[in-house]
Design a protein around this motif. Structure first.
Motif, PDB file in Angstrom:
ATOM      1  N   ARG A 159       0.880  -1.068  -0.043  1.00  0.00           N
ATOM      2  CA  ARG A 159      -0.026   0.109  -0.023  1.00  0.00           C
ATOM      3  C   ARG A 159       0.809   1.142   0.007  1.00  0.00           C
ATOM      4  NH1 ARG A 159      -5.123   1.843  -1.016  1.00  0.00           N
ATOM      5  NH2 ARG A 159      -5.881   3.050   0.781  1.00  0.00           N
ATOM      6  N   MET A 160       1.892   1.167   0.547  1.00  0.00           N
ATOM      7  CA  MET A 160       2.838   2.397   0.723  1.00  0.00           C
ATOM      8  C   MET A 160       4.505   1.900   0.848  1.00  0.00           C
ATOM      9  SD  MET A 160       2.029   4.581   4.309  1.00  0.00           S
ATOM     10  CE  MET A 160       0.456   5.471   3.872  1.00  0.00           C
ATOM     11  N   HIS A 189      -0.861   2.987  -7.895  1.00  0.00           N
ATOM     12  CA  HIS A 189      -1.602   3.025  -6.674  1.00  0.00           C
ATOM     13  C   HIS A 189      -0.969   2.720  -5.219  1.00  0.00           C
ATOM     14  CE1 HIS A 189      -0.802  -1.209  -7.636  1.00  0.00           C
ATOM     15  NE2 HIS A 189      -0.969  -1.483  -6.262  1.00  0.00           N
ATOM     16  N   ILE A 190       0.267   2.776  -5.305  1.00  0.00           N
ATOM     17  CA  ILE A 190       0.992   2.520  -4.025  1.00  0.00           C
ATOM     18  C   ILE A 190       1.621   3.963  -3.640  1.00  0.00           C
ATOM     19  CG2 ILE A 190       3.076   1.754  -3.106  1.00  0.00           C
ATOM     20  CD1 ILE A 190       2.816  -0.701  -4.773  1.00  0.00           C
ATOM     21  N   GLU A 216       3.690  14.856 -12.222  1.00  0.00           N
ATOM     22  CA  GLU A 216       3.685  13.432 -13.147  1.00  0.00           C
ATOM     23  C   GLU A 216       3.225  12.293 -12.022  1.00  0.00           C
ATOM     24  OE1 GLU A 216       6.889  11.634 -15.633  1.00  0.00           O
ATOM     25  OE2 GLU A 216       7.427  13.560 -15.055  1.00  0.00           O
ATOM     26  N   TYR A 217       3.422  12.346 -10.848  1.00  0.00           N
ATOM     27  CA  TYR A 217       3.361  11.089 -10.097  1.00  0.00           C
ATOM     28  C   TYR A 217       2.273  11.405  -8.794  1.00  0.00           C
ATOM     29  CZ  TYR A 217       7.419   9.604 -12.915  1.00  0.00           C
ATOM     30  OH  TYR A 217       8.066   9.397 -13.807  1.00  0.00           O
ATOM     31  N   PRO A 218       1.156  11.383  -9.102  1.00  0.00           N
ATOM     32  CA  PRO A 218      -0.008  11.489  -8.120  1.00  0.00           C
ATOM     33  C   PRO A 218       0.265  10.724  -6.811  1.00  0.00           C
ATOM     34  CG  PRO A 218      -0.780  10.443 -10.090  1.00  0.00           C
ATOM     35  CD  PRO A 218       0.558  10.759 -10.446  1.00  0.00           C
ATOM     36  N   ASN A 219       1.027   9.626  -6.887  1.00  0.00           N
ATOM     37  CA  ASN A 219       1.275   8.797  -5.670  1.00  0.00           C
ATOM     38  C   ASN A 219       2.275   9.244  -4.806  1.00  0.00           C
ATOM     39  OD1 ASN A 219       2.987   8.134  -7.906  1.00  0.00           O
ATOM     40  ND2 ASN A 219       3.103   6.013  -6.850  1.00  0.00           N
ATOM     41  N   MET A 242       1.880  16.892  -1.591  1.00  0.00           N
ATOM     42  CA  MET A 242       1.451  15.631  -2.242  1.00  0.00           C
ATOM     43  C   MET A 242       0.130  15.984  -3.288  1.00  0.00           C
ATOM     44  SD  MET A 242      -0.532  14.535   1.319  1.00  0.00           S
ATOM     45  CE  MET A 242       0.963  15.353   2.173  1.00  0.00           C
ATOM     46  N   HIS A 243      -0.319  15.219  -3.858  1.00  0.00           N
ATOM     47  CA  HIS A 243      -1.613  15.684  -4.712  1.00  0.00           C
ATOM     48  C   HIS A 243      -2.567  16.136  -3.918  1.00  0.00           C
ATOM     49  CE1 HIS A 243      -5.164  14.927  -7.250  1.00  0.00           C
ATOM     50  NE2 HIS A 243      -4.177  14.585  -8.251  1.00  0.00           N
TER      51      HIS A 243
END
Ligand SMILES: Cc1ncc(COP(=O)(O)O)c(C=O)c1O
Length: 370
Positions: A159-160, A189-190, A216-219, A242-243
């Motif tokens: 998850r992380m 998704h991670i 570019e990287y929403p995660n 963060m996003h």
């Protein structure tokens, strides 16, 4: 105190260890009756904070009775301007510790796996445990994050991922190219958390600038703090980038007034004092070089650090050396609880403190030999 009907906590809490911070100066003074103590144990700034920050705190005194603004808008705006990012991407926390806790609180479900280095900043693991998640610890390679193996550790339950860069306690960084590739490869998704608590101290050019990658990287989540180079550790203030949608989620979980007025005002003023930051960075580098040089002369190894601390390989128990140095009035951190039993971690102090540490270290090493 005996309790007949023991009230039990959630099972996740039962076996948790209490975090043991660097020994405070006041405690050592009480215990050993020493007047002069040098603390090089918690990676604090030996030059404390900017005078502008002190002044800003004083000016807030009159408003101490009023709740602060919960979202720290002026500070958020200032950070957004400095990094040229949307302010909706920034969440200010009660230290970056709080942002770590908010992330695990909001996103970790029972049995979720969270990948991190072994060893690294212990609060990642603790917070994952609290939520019933499963830390997956990937050994460092010569003190550096092994990104290849961390990537291989990803499963359907991941998850992380936490990357501490520079890593606490080793001080090492991962190369620019390696980290960029890793960020690209991690499935979106991670949640990928890059903890840059020591960012401002880094002098190595081979270090990835992560902020431009946020779009570019929403995660991707970047953590920074005012506790280190800005010298505001006791005020408890840090932030995450963060996003914006993640900020919105974390806000639901945070305390309404998580950061206080003094901290917010001091942080804003600190960002305006670039000279202070530059001076601290330069002196830290000088101190690091001095310590490295002296350690080499003594035949002691260390990890190549980009932070304001050095992990020294001492070929004996870190606990013992910690105790011996304590008697000389120097507080360092034993590597035993940090996962490197034959090391100590020493924060880089002022020139005088560094010299005092080296003299004490020499005395202790020599007396142990005779
Ligand atoms: C790598 C790392 N992350 C986060 C923190 C927490 O910092 P803060 O004082 O902002 O909570 C520390 C503090 O030592 C740290 O070393």
């Amino acid at each position: 105190m005996m309790m007949k009907d023991k009230i039990t906590t959630r099972k996740e809490i039962e076996n948790l260890d209490v975090y043991i911070p660097g020994k405070p100066i006041e405690e050592v003074q009480r215990e050993l009756g020493l007047e002069k103590i040098i603390k090089l144990a918690s990676n604090e700034n030996p030059y404390h904070c900017s005078n502008k920050a002190k002044q800003a705190m004083l000016e807030e005194i009159h408003r101490a009775g009023l709740y602060p603004e919960g979202m720290a808008p002026a500070l958020t705006e200032k950070l957004a301007h400095q990094f040229n990012i949307d302010r909706k991407r920034i969440l200010v926390g009660n230290g970056s510790d709080e942002i770590i806790r908010l992330l695990t609180r909001s996103y970790i479900r029972a049995s979720d796996e969270v990948i991190m280095a072994d060893v690294t900043f212990p609060r990642y693991e603790t917070n994952v445990f609290i939520e019933g998640g499963k830390p997956i610890k990937v050994p460092l390679l010569h003190g550096v994050h092994d990104l290849e193996w961390m990537f291989k550790a990803i499963t359907a339950n991941t998850r992380m991922i936490f990357i501490c860069n520079p890593n606490n306690p080793t001080g090492t960084i991962v190369s620019e190219e390696e980290l960029r590739t890793f960020i690209e490869r991690v499935p979106k998704h991670i949640l990928l958390i890059i903890d840059e608590a020591y960012y401002e101290y880094v002098t190595d050019k081979d270090y990835l600038q992560t902020v431009p990658l946020l779009d570019e990287y929403p995660n991707l989540i970047i953590l920074r703090t005012f506790s280190k180079i800005y010298g505001l550790a006791s005020l408890r203030i840090g932030y995450g980038m963060m996003h914006p949608s993640m900020v919105q989620e974390l806000v639901k979980v945070k305390e309404p007034f998580n950061t206080n007025r003094f901290a917010q005002a001091a942080a804003i003023a600190s960002l305006e004092d670039l000279d202070f930051v530059e001076t601290c960075k330069r002196k830290n580098e000088e101190g690091r070089k001095y310590l490295e040089n002296e350690l080499e002369k003594m035949g002691l190894g260390y990890f190549p650090s980009q932070g304001n601390f050095l992990m020294v390989k001492i070929n004996r128990s870190g606990d013992e050396l910690f105790q011996s140095l304590l008697k000389q009035g120097i507080i360092v951190r034993s590597g035993v609880p940090l996962g490197y039993p034959e090391t100590i971690r020493v924060s880089i102090g002022t020139e005088e403190e560094n010299r005092a540490f080296i003299s004490a270290l020499k005395r202790v090493m020599e007396s142990n030999h005779s």
